[in-house]
Design a protein around this motif. Structure first.
Motif, short mmCIF file in Angstrom:
data_model
loop_
_atom_site.label_atom_id
_atom_site.label_comp_id
_atom_site.label_asym_id
_atom_site.label_seq_id
_atom_site.Cartn_x
_atom_site.Cartn_y
_atom_site.Cartn_z
N ALA A 100 -14.35 3.95 46.31
CA ALA A 100 -13.65 5.09 45.70
C ALA A 100 -13.65 5.02 44.18
O ALA A 100 -13.64 6.05 43.50
N VAL A 101 -13.64 3.83 43.62
CA VAL A 101 -13.60 3.67 42.16
C VAL A 101 -14.41 2.43 41.80
O VAL A 101 -14.42 1.44 42.54
N ARG A 102 -15.10 2.47 40.67
CA ARG A 102 -15.90 1.32 40.26
C ARG A 102 -14.99 0.11 40.00
O ARG A 102 -14.01 0.20 39.28
N CYS A 103 -15.34 -1.01 40.59
CA CYS A 103 -14.55 -2.25 40.45
C CYS A 103 -15.45 -3.34 39.87
O CYS A 103 -16.53 -3.62 40.42
N LEU A 104 -15.01 -3.95 38.79
CA LEU A 104 -15.73 -5.05 38.17
C LEU A 104 -15.04 -6.37 38.48
O LEU A 104 -13.83 -6.49 38.34
N ILE A 105 -15.82 -7.35 38.87
CA ILE A 105 -15.32 -8.69 39.19
C ILE A 105 -15.72 -9.64 38.07
O ILE A 105 -16.87 -9.66 37.63
N VAL A 106 -14.75 -10.44 37.60
CA VAL A 106 -15.04 -11.49 36.62
C VAL A 106 -15.24 -12.79 37.37
O VAL A 106 -14.31 -13.32 37.98
N HIS A 107 -16.47 -13.28 37.36
CA HIS A 107 -16.80 -14.52 38.08
C HIS A 107 -17.02 -15.65 37.09
O HIS A 107 -17.84 -15.51 36.17
N PRO A 108 -16.33 -16.79 37.24
CA PRO A 108 -16.46 -17.90 36.29
C PRO A 108 -17.70 -18.75 36.53
O PRO A 108 -17.63 -19.96 36.72
N GLY A 109 -18.84 -18.10 36.51
CA GLY A 109 -20.11 -18.78 36.68
C GLY A 109 -21.22 -17.91 36.12
O GLY A 109 -21.04 -16.71 35.92
N PRO A 110 -22.40 -18.47 35.86
CA PRO A 110 -23.51 -17.69 35.30
C PRO A 110 -24.10 -16.75 36.34
O PRO A 110 -23.79 -16.87 37.54
N PRO A 111 -24.91 -15.78 35.92
CA PRO A 111 -25.53 -14.86 36.88
C PRO A 111 -26.26 -15.62 37.98
O PRO A 111 -27.01 -16.57 37.72
N GLY A 112 -26.02 -15.22 39.21
CA GLY A 112 -26.64 -15.88 40.35
C GLY A 112 -25.73 -16.88 41.03
O GLY A 112 -25.92 -17.19 42.21
N ASP A 113 -24.76 -17.40 40.31
CA ASP A 113 -23.81 -18.33 40.93
C ASP A 113 -22.87 -17.55 41.85
O ASP A 113 -22.36 -16.50 41.49
N ARG A 114 -22.66 -18.08 43.03
CA ARG A 114 -21.80 -17.41 44.00
C ARG A 114 -20.91 -18.44 44.69
O ARG A 114 -21.31 -19.57 44.91
N GLY A 115 -19.70 -18.01 45.00
CA GLY A 115 -18.79 -18.90 45.71
C GLY A 115 -17.43 -18.99 45.04
O GLY A 115 -17.27 -18.62 43.88
N PRO A 116 -16.44 -19.49 45.77
CA PRO A 116 -15.05 -19.48 45.30
C PRO A 116 -14.65 -20.65 44.40
O PRO A 116 -13.53 -20.70 43.93
N ALA A 117 -15.56 -21.60 44.16
CA ALA A 117 -15.17 -22.80 43.40
C ALA A 117 -16.21 -23.10 42.32
O ALA A 117 -16.57 -24.25 42.09
N ALA A 118 -16.65 -22.05 41.63
CA ALA A 118 -17.74 -22.20 40.67
C ALA A 118 -17.43 -23.23 39.59
O ALA A 118 -18.23 -24.14 39.31
N LEU A 119 -16.25 -23.10 38.96
CA LEU A 119 -15.91 -23.99 37.85
C LEU A 119 -15.62 -25.41 38.34
O LEU A 119 -15.93 -26.39 37.65
N ASP A 120 -15.04 -25.53 39.53
CA ASP A 120 -14.80 -26.86 40.11
C ASP A 120 -16.11 -27.65 40.20
O ASP A 120 -16.20 -28.80 39.76
N TRP A 121 -17.14 -27.00 40.75
CA TRP A 121 -18.42 -27.67 40.92
C TRP A 121 -19.06 -27.99 39.57
O TRP A 121 -19.65 -29.06 39.39
N ALA A 122 -18.94 -27.08 38.63
CA ALA A 122 -19.55 -27.30 37.31
C ALA A 122 -18.95 -28.53 36.63
O ALA A 122 -19.67 -29.34 36.04
N VAL A 123 -17.62 -28.67 36.70
CA VAL A 123 -16.96 -29.83 36.09
C VAL A 123 -17.31 -31.10 36.86
O VAL A 123 -17.65 -32.13 36.27
N LEU A 124 -17.24 -31.03 38.18
CA LEU A 124 -17.50 -32.20 39.02
C LEU A 124 -18.91 -32.75 38.81
O LEU A 124 -19.11 -33.96 38.72
N GLU A 125 -19.87 -31.86 38.71
CA GLU A 125 -21.27 -32.29 38.62
C GLU A 125 -21.74 -32.50 37.17
O GLU A 125 -22.91 -32.80 36.94
N GLY A 126 -20.84 -32.31 36.22
CA GLY A 126 -21.18 -32.57 34.83
C GLY A 126 -22.17 -31.59 34.23
O GLY A 126 -23.03 -31.98 33.43
N ALA A 127 -22.04 -30.32 34.58
CA ALA A 127 -22.94 -29.30 34.01
C ALA A 127 -22.80 -29.30 32.50
O ALA A 127 -21.70 -29.45 31.95
N THR A 128 -23.91 -29.11 31.81
CA THR A 128 -23.88 -29.09 30.34
C THR A 128 -23.79 -27.66 29.81
O THR A 128 -23.41 -27.46 28.66
N GLN A 129 -24.15 -26.68 30.63
CA GLN A 129 -24.10 -25.29 30.23
C GLN A 129 -23.51 -24.49 31.39
O GLN A 129 -23.81 -24.75 32.56
#
Length: 566
Positions: free
Chosen positions: A67-96
Motif C-alpha cells: 500500500a505504501v513504499r517501505c524502506l528498511i535500514v539493514h546494518p550490513g552492506p548490500p547483499g548481506d541478509r539475516g537478523p544478526a548482521a552486526l553480531d557476525w561482523a564483530v564476531l568474525e573481525g570484519a575490517t569493513q
C-alpha cells in the motif's frame, strides 16, 4: 514528505532519524511495531508518503508494503541478509562493514537497494559501533534514498540472485560465540563478548554461576591461570586469558528478572577477596593535565551514574579543583555523556525509593559543585548522547561543547512523570529562556545539536574531526589563555553572586527535591512502574503520543518544534 518511522523501539538510530528528517522539513511521526493491526491502523490514520523502518524484529505485513513504499535500514552492506548482521561482523573481525537502505518486498532483506554506505570497523563492542558508525552511515543513506524518491527516481532493480555479494546468515547463537578460556586469546574473547554486547549478552559461567557478560575491555598488564578471576577495580572483574586478561564490567545472572549490574557488585563477596588493580585498562574516571587545562574524563556504562559513581566523580572533581589550572574540561564517554541516575542500581536496591533519593542527592551534589566553581572556567564536552539528568548536569558548566551527531533528551517525564532535579529549574531557563524551557520539558522529544545550539543548550558544535583529545585541549587552551579570560571569569563570579542573591541555589534544589520526594515516596507509583518496565524491557502496549503525531486529534504546542526554536 509525510514520513512514518516504524520501529521496534524508539532507539538511538530511530531518534537520530527523527531529528535529522525533521531538521530537513519533513513531517515525521513514529509508530512502535507493537502488532501488525496497529501498524495498519497507523497507515490509515497518517497516510504517509513513505514508511522508514530503522529497527525491526519482524517483517512488515505484505498489505502494508504493497500500500505504501517501505524502506528498511539493514546494518550490513548490500547483499548481506539475516537478523544478526552486526553480531557476525564483530564476531568474525570484519575490517569493513556497511549499511543498506532497501525497499521491503516478499523476500527478507532482498528488496531493491535505494542507498548504501560503508565504513571501516573499529575494534569495539557491537552496541558502540551501532551508536556511531552504523547510525552515521544509516542517516546518510536514508537521506540519499529520501532525496531520490522525492526526485522521482525509478525504483532500482532488485539484486540478481546470482550476485556474488549475497550472503545470508542466520541468528548468531550462543554456541557460535562461546568462550573457551583454555584456548581463546584475549582478542578472540573480546570479539565474542563484544558481538553480544547490549543484547543478548554472552552466556558464560562465573564463580560457578551462569551469567551473561557485558562491557569487556583489555586488562593491561594482568595475567593468570586462564579462566581465573584475578583482580577487581571500580566494579569490574578481570579474568585471565591464555595471553593476558580482560575486564568484565557488567554481568547479569541467568535467573528470571535478574538485572545487568557491575560484575563486582553481583559477586561482591568473591570480589572482596581479589586484589584491587587500578590503571590497568579499566578507568571509568581519570584526570590528565595539559598546561593550564585540566581534563576530567568519565565514562559510565550506558551513561548511568549510580550513587557511588557520582560520589567518586565528585571526589575527582574536587581533586581537580585543587590543581593550578585555568580551565577544566569535563569530558564524557564516547558512547554517552550521561543519562542521569542509575535506574538498574535503584531497581536492585532493597528500597528503590531510598536508593532513588540517595542517587538524586549524589548527582545534585556534583552538579551544585560545578555550578559554584568560580575560580576557573568549566567546559562540558559531550561526545556521546545524553538524556534526562545527564543533559542538565552538562549545563552546570560555563560552556557546553557537543559533537555534531549527538542527540539530547532534556526531559524526565517519560519516566513516570518524574519531575527531575540537577538544578534544571535554574539552569534551563537561564540558557533557553522561561518559555522555551517549559516547552522543552513538555515536548519530551529528542533534540539534535543544531536545535540545541539555537536554543542555547550547546555553545559550540564540534565536528568529528575536532573531537580528538589533542584538538579539544588546543581549543580549551586558546580559551584559557585568551585576552578575555580575566573579564570572563570576573563576569562569571558577578553573575553567580547576583543569581544567589535573587534566589539561593539551595532553594532551587529544595523545590526540585520536594517534587522528587513525591515521585519516590508518594501515592502515585508511576515512576516505580515506569522504571520497572524500562529496566526489565517490558514491551510497550502503545506508542507514546509525544512521538505519535498521527494519533493526536490536533497538533498541540508540545509537538511543534518550530515554536521551541523560534
Amino acid at each position: 514528505m509525510r514520513i512514518l518511522l516504524l520501529s521496534h523501539s524508539f532507539n538511538s538510530l530511530t531518534q537520530r532519524l527523527h531529528v535529522e528528517l525533521r531538521e530537513r522539513g519533513h513531517d515525521v511521526s513514529v509508530e512502535l511495531d507493537i502488532h501488525p493491526d496497529i501498524t495498519r491502523e497507523s497507515i490509515a490514520l497518517y497516510r504517509p508518503d513513505l514508511v522508514i523502518a530503522p529497527f525491526l524484529k519482524r517483517a512488515i505485513p505484505e498489505d502494508v508494503w504493497r500500500a505504501v513504499r517501505c524502506l528498511i535500514v539493514h546494518p550490513g552492506p548490500p547483499g548481506d541478509r539475516g537478523p544478526a548482521a552486526l553480531d557476525w561482523a564483530v564476531l568474525e573481525g570484519a575490517t569493513q562493514w556497511g549499511v543498506t537502505v532497501l525497499e521491503a518486498d516478499s523476500e527478507f532483506d532482498a528488496g531493491p537497494v535505494w542507498a548504501s554506505a560503508s565504513f571501516p570497523m573499529r575494534r569495539a563492542a557491537k552496541s558502540s559501533i551501532y551508536r556511531h558508525e552504523v547510525t552515521r552511515s544509516a542517516i546518510g543513506a536514508v537521506i540519499e534514498a529520501v532525496a531520490a524518491i522525492e526526485a522521482g527516481r525509478p525504483t532500482p532493480a532488485p539484486m540478481r540472485r546470482d550476485d556474488p555479494r549475497i550472503s545470508a546468515r542466520g541468528v548468531c547463537r550462543q554456541v557460535d560465540r562461546a568462550i573457551d578460556w583454555q584456548r581463546d586469546a584475549t582478542d578472540v574473547v573480546l570479539r565474542k563478548i563484544w558481538s553480544a554486547d547490549g543484547m543478548p549478552g554472552l552466556v558464560d559461567r562465573l564463580f560457578g554461576n551462569d551469567v551473561r557478560l557485558f562491557d569487556a575491555h583489555v586488562a593491561c598488564g594482568l595475567s593468570g591461570i586462564p579462566g581465573d578471576v584475578v583482580a577487581q577495580c571500580d566494579g569490574a572483574l578481570a579474568r585471565a586469558t591464555i595471553d593476558g586478561a580482560v575486564w568484565i564490567g557488567h554481568v547479569r545472572r541467568m535467573e528470571e528478572k535478574s538485572l545487568k549490574l557491575p560484575a563486582a557488585r553481583v559477586f561482591a563477596a568473591e570480589a572482596a577477596e581479589l586484589p584491587h588493580r587500578p590503571q590497568c585498562g579499566y578507568e571509568p574516571i581519570r584526570y590528565r593535565e595539559h598546561g593550564e587545562v585540566g581534563e576530567l574524563a568519565f565514562s559510565f556504562y550506558n551513561g548511568a551514574m549510580s550513587t557511588e559513581d557520582c560520589e567518586r566523580l565528585l571526589g575527582a572533581y574536587e581533586a581537580a579543583l585543587a590543581r593550578p589550572t585555568r580551565l577544566l574540561l569535563l569530558t564524557g564517554g564516547g558512547d554517552y555523556w550521561s543519562n542521569g541516575i542509575h535506574l538498574a542500581e535503584i531497581e536492585a536496591a532493597d528500597s528503590a525509593a531510598d536508593e532513588s533519593w540517595r542517587n538524586i542527592n549524589a548527582i545534585d551534589d556534583l552538579a551544585g559543585t560545578v555550578i559554584q566553581t568560580t575560580d576557573r572556567l568549566v567546559v562540558s564536552v559531550i561526545r556521546g548522547n545524553a538524556g534526562a539528568g545527564g543533559v542538565f548536569l552538562s549545563l552546570a558548566a560555563d560552556e557546553v561543547w557537543a559533537g555534531e551527531h549527538v542527540v539530547l533528551n532534556p526531559h524526565y517525564k517519560d519516566m513516570g512523570n518524574l519531575f527531575g532535579s540537577e538544578y534544571w529549574t535554574y539552569l534551563l531557563p537561564r540558557r533557553a529562556g522561561k518559555a522555551n524551557a517549559e516547552r522543552i520539558t513538555r515536548c519530551r522529544l529528542p533534540m539534535g545539536v543544531a536545535e540545541a545550539h539555537r536554543l542555547g543548550l550547546v555553545d559550540r558544535v564540534v565536528p568529528d574531526s575536532g573531537m580528538n583529545a589533542e584538538d579539544l585541549v588546543a581549543q580549551a587552551s586558546a580559551l584559557a589563555s585568551g585576552d578575555g579570560y580575566a573579564a570572563r571569569l570576573a563576569e562569571k563570579q558577578k553573575r553567580r553572586a547576583a543569581d544567589d542573591a535573587e534566589k539561593p541555589l539551595e532553594a532551587y534544589r529544595k523545590d526540585e527535591l520536594r517534587r522528587m520526594r513525591l515521585n519516590f515516596y508518594g501515592f502515585d507509583t508511576s515512576y516505580h512502574v515506569a522504571r520497572y518496565n524500562f529496566i526489565h524491557k517490558v514491551p510497550k502496549s502503545r506508542t507514546p503520543l509525544t512521538i505519535a503525531n498521527h494519533r493526536l486529534r490536533r497538533e498541540p504546542d508540545r509537538t511543534n518544534r518550530q515554536a521551541i526554536s523560534s
